[in-house]
Write an enzyme that holds these catalytic residues in place. Sequence first.
Site, mmCIF file in Angstrom:
data_model
loop_
_atom_site.group_PDB
_atom_site.id
_atom_site.type_symbol
_atom_site.label_atom_id
_atom_site.label_comp_id
_atom_site.label_asym_id
_atom_site.label_seq_id
_atom_site.Cartn_x
_atom_site.Cartn_y
_atom_site.Cartn_z
ATOM 1 N N ASN A 1 -13.168 5.571 60.444
ATOM 2 C CA ASN A 1 -13.343 4.389 61.293
ATOM 3 C C ASN A 1 -12.717 4.601 62.660
ATOM 4 O OD1 ASN A 1 -14.637 2.973 59.271
ATOM 5 N ND2 ASN A 1 -12.886 1.721 58.719
ATOM 6 N N ARG B 1 -31.478 2.796 58.884
ATOM 7 C CA ARG B 1 -30.750 3.924 58.306
ATOM 8 C C ARG B 1 -31.252 4.108 56.882
ATOM 9 N NH1 ARG B 1 -26.350 4.559 61.801
ATOM 10 N NH2 ARG B 1 -25.476 2.623 62.657
ATOM 11 N N ARG C 1 -27.246 4.431 65.834
ATOM 12 C CA ARG C 1 -26.132 5.284 66.235
ATOM 13 C C ARG C 1 -25.657 6.200 65.109
ATOM 14 N NH1 ARG C 1 -21.974 1.688 68.373
ATOM 15 N NH2 ARG C 1 -23.006 1.847 70.394
ATOM 16 N N HIS D 1 -33.332 -3.798 64.461
ATOM 17 C CA HIS D 1 -32.283 -3.808 63.437
ATOM 18 C C HIS D 1 -32.672 -4.672 62.244
ATOM 19 C CE1 HIS D 1 -28.073 -4.827 61.959
ATOM 20 N NE2 HIS D 1 -28.045 -3.506 62.011
ATOM 21 N N TYR E 1 -22.370 -0.968 49.450
ATOM 22 C CA TYR E 1 -22.471 -2.055 50.428
ATOM 23 C C TYR E 1 -22.929 -3.323 49.705
ATOM 24 C CZ TYR E 1 -22.243 0.976 54.607
ATOM 25 O OH TYR E 1 -21.860 1.841 55.588
ATOM 26 N N ARG F 1 -15.823 -9.952 58.195
ATOM 27 C CA ARG F 1 -15.231 -8.716 57.702
ATOM 28 C C ARG F 1 -14.434 -7.992 58.782
ATOM 29 N NH1 ARG F 1 -19.406 -4.609 57.022
ATOM 30 N NH2 ARG F 1 -18.579 -3.576 58.860
ATOM 31 N N HIS G 1 -21.273 -6.724 53.633
ATOM 32 C CA HIS G 1 -22.223 -6.390 54.692
ATOM 33 C C HIS G 1 -23.276 -7.466 54.935
ATOM 34 C CE1 HIS G 1 -25.535 -3.837 56.518
ATOM 35 N NE2 HIS G 1 -24.507 -3.466 57.247
#
Length: 690
Positions: free
Chosen positions: A51, A374, A404, A434, A468, A564, A592
């Site tokens: 992170n 993703r 990204r 997205h 997730y 979160r 998530h």
Amino acid sequence: MDPTIADLPPDRFMDREEGWLRFNQRVLELAEDEAIPLLERARFLAIFSSNLDEFFMVRVAGLKRRIATGVSVTSSGHHPRAVLERVSEFTRELVLRQAACYEDSVAPALREVGIRIVRWNELDDAEHEYLHGYFRRSVYPLVTPFAVDSAHPFPYISGRSLNLAVTVRDPRDERWMFARVKVPGSLPRFIELTAGAGGRFVPVEDVIAAHLPQLFEGMEVVEHHAFRVTRNADLEVDEDETDNLVQSLEQELLRRRFGPLVRLEVEQSISDEVLGILTRHLGAEEEEIYRVPGPLNLAGLSQIADVDRPELCFPPLVPVEPRALTSGDLFASIREREILVHHPYESFATTTERFLSLAASDPKVVAIKQTLYRTSGDSPIVEALIEAARAGKEVVVLVEVKARFDEQNNIQWARKLEDAGCHVVYGVVGLKTHCKLSMVIRQDDDGLLRRYCHVGTGNYNPATARIYEDLGLFSASPEVGEDVSDLFNSLTGFSRKKHYRRLLVAPSALREGLLNQIAGEIDNCRRGEPAHIRIKVNSLVDREIVDALYRASQAGVSVDLWVRGSCVLRPGVPGLSENIRVRSILGRFLEHSRVFVFANGWRPQVWIGSADLMPRNLDRRVEALVRVSDPEQCRRLVGLMELAMSDGTSSWRLRPDGTWERATHDADGDPLLDLQDTLRGDRHLRVVEG
């Protein structure tokens, strides 16, 4: 100034970057928690490091860019230089705390259960002999020493690579020289010793350092120190100035390796002379240098966390299949009733993967439309789309090649899909796509052409779906089908459609829609009707949304926020936000999903989708929320929100000053309820009373 916010205090926004660091601090607190299984604590140390790498590559790089371009304030109203100084100070505190957690707590606990990370000088003769052979076979062919002198310029140091800074002396003329040795990225972070007792690991840099005399034969090795560089990894592609987005992106990906330095990590023991050489050649400023006790790059502890010791890990989770899908006919079940799935508690494989796999092989399916942001390296989702195209079905896939750190992977998938005959598009110029959408068009037995849709909160990624937490809605509703069709048409063609039936879509109408819902709660509160706002997101940093929530609190609306990560809102401030509570829950699963619940008088409105409350999500991305219409599913989501916000549930609670207080036990010392463990035991959450 907008008169509606003229009386709000100027310090009402906390800094976003510090808020993100406080999120990572919460990750570190999980590593420090001795009640958590030991290998999971090691994994949380690894996650903390990963992170932090991304934070420097993106967020700190952005601050430096703002300073270089003369931007006077950040989005939170603070000067970039002041933010950077605070970030640097806070990061140093956290890095020292991480090192102490590793050295004083996790490593000793690992030793007690037979898992040892040992340094070269702790090894016995047999282990030395084994590693000499390992070096000759597996390391020496890969290693290249780079001298630095008038004939050898200082080599380029790639981002996140581990390196050794070495000084040697020529015994013939006493000349002192400097060299750099890169630790090959193909090697594991820790070398496992198989020639002795099991469960012993040596840092790879120790193995290389012990063999430096072979790399610099005839020279005297004076000293060596590990170091590591982090570089700006944010990509900039002007889509208005390119005719080929993928080609331009590939060129930019090559440049990413050569981005400006944003952090130099060195071992605490490094000499001033060697540090001076690194600083001079790398152009590192004092604020960019981080002296680290113990091994660098503890992200490599994920290797230790993967050791086969199940008794030291979280108990395994076996996802269940939702009751609504146990009948066997997936499409019939979705036709009968919309189905809400909750991963990882409910299986991703038997729901989302199965949905697309069946669509690929079902002769009644004529077309599939899909967004991919993703996905995993061996994606069964992509394979299903390829199978469908090869079977002659119309397959349209929107691949977001600007996701990204997944850009190269997505470019490869896009080409593979194109080669199979899929129609591949890359979204809307100037926006990232997205939203999480899938649509299957099927000619049913009754002769009707129906749209079967999936709208989710998470990526179509089977690997991350196991860790997730996400939600997905399967629907054959004509309203949802028409909305998803319209949205796909706007993504693949030209459309200025703004308003949909059951979708809220960014950037056209999502911000406006959420602000209208918040304003509606204020009006209902003033009329004496039920008024309550409950929101679950990963980040809350959008100033306009935060101000609207402050206004709701001032009007008497109860506001519960489950965030979160970074949150710039200050809860519990008298006269401003005394009706706002903010909670954060971290654990074995990454929270998530995004959920928005509005009391709406006597008719609750519940939305799920892909959007966080950040300017980029509301203004610069294609996002989609879908309204959940089934009363039982609405109650289920309201119950989830109430359980998370309950004082009887373990969580972090945000204070007005921006610090987070962890609550794990009640006043009597009894443990509070663990939300994720509770959901593991009750896969179909019932409504929480009260």
